[in-house]
Design an enzyme around this catalytic site. Structure first.
Site, PDB file in Angstrom:
ATOM      1  CB  CYS A 108      -1.048  -0.068   1.216  1.00 39.23           C
ATOM      2  SG  CYS A 108      -2.209   1.051   0.923  1.00 39.23           S
ATOM      3  CG  HIS A 200      -3.381  -2.920   3.518  1.00 38.61           C
ATOM      4  ND1 HIS A 200      -2.380  -2.679   4.542  1.00 38.61           N
ATOM      5  CD2 HIS A 200      -3.797  -1.787   2.915  1.00 38.61           C
ATOM      6  CE1 HIS A 200      -2.494  -1.491   4.542  1.00 38.61           C
ATOM      7  NE2 HIS A 200      -3.090  -0.800   3.585  1.00 38.61           N
ATOM      8  CD  GLU A 202      -1.531  -5.631   5.751  1.00 35.24           C
ATOM      9  OE1 GLU A 202      -2.108  -4.822   6.298  1.00 35.24           O
ATOM     10  OE2 GLU A 202      -1.099  -5.766   4.549  1.00 35.24           O
TER      11      GLU A 202
END
Length: 231
Positions: A108, A200, A202
């Site tokens: 990001c 994102h 994660e």
């Protein structure tokens, strides 16, 4: 000197006000995802010498907007979370890890830092920001890219941004774009072990956090493998 057989990844971080002092802050999901793939994540405190030799890779994490003067954009009323000290630190970290030929992953904000650091520019506020702010959308990967080899031609990603790469920096090539508006969603460097995504990842690993059904474990595993190869 690190004392582990696992790759050790330095994770960049922001700051926030504390009761008695400024605090280093970042989502725990980065470290949890790295751990699930066999690496150890260490949070950068934002101060002190930059020593890439102590680590096996760098993860440039998500966060607020980059200062306008750092990335060739106009001042926008929508700028938020600007932290010039963090900008300076992350640019220096990226420079140091590139010089050491250590792998770098941007997520990001991280893709924007990489874009700006290599001489590109950003959109201050995307004309189609509503498609990217707190949304889920489809991306299309570039033919022959590592993203396509790992995840296929297209898939759904989360989206938490209103800025993005506008013009590519030197040595960077596009690996993914938004299907709806063509916004750059992935880049990699032609010669350095540097790559990044706008979403994102994660928050897209089953068992940890799953904003979409797309599984990003292959991308995190790829980064960890790159780091392990240099140990």
């Amino acid at each position: 000197m690190k004392k582990t057989k696992s790759p050790v990844i330095l994770i960049s971080a922001g700051t926030r006000d504390g009761e008695r002092s400024r605090q280093t802050a970042q989502s725990e999901l980065y470290a949890r995802c790295l751990a699930a793939c066999g690496a150890v994540g260490v949070l950068d405190g934002g101060h002190g010498d930059i020593c890439p030799q102590r680590f096996d890779g760098l993860l440039l994490s998500g966060g607020g907007d980059i200062a306008p003067e750092s990335c060739g954009i106009r001042v926008s009323e929508r700028l938020s979370g600007v932290d010039r000290a963090r900008d300076e630190r992350e640019f220096a970290l990226l420079k140091g890890f590139c010089a050491a030929q250590k792998p770098v992953l941007g997520i990001c904000r991280g893709i924007q830092v990489i874009g700006a650091a290599f001489g590109g520019t950003l959109f201050a506020d995307l004309p189609t920001a509503e498609l990217h702010r707190d949304a889920v959308h489809r991306v299309i990967t570039a033919e022959g890219s590592s993203l396509r080899a790992l995840l296929g031609a297209h898939f759904l990603v989360n989206s938490y941004h209103h800025q993005a790469i506008r013009t590519l920096g030197a040595g960077l090539r596009v690996t993914a774009v938004s299907a709806a508006d063509g916004v750059i969603e992935g880049v990699e460097h032609e010669t350095l072990p540097v790559w990044a995504v706008q979403w994102h990842m994660e928050r897209m690993m089953q068992g940890i956090c799953a904003d979409t059904e797309t599984e990003m474990r292959p991308l995190m595993e790829r980064f960890v493998r790159q780091a392990a190869e240099g140990m």
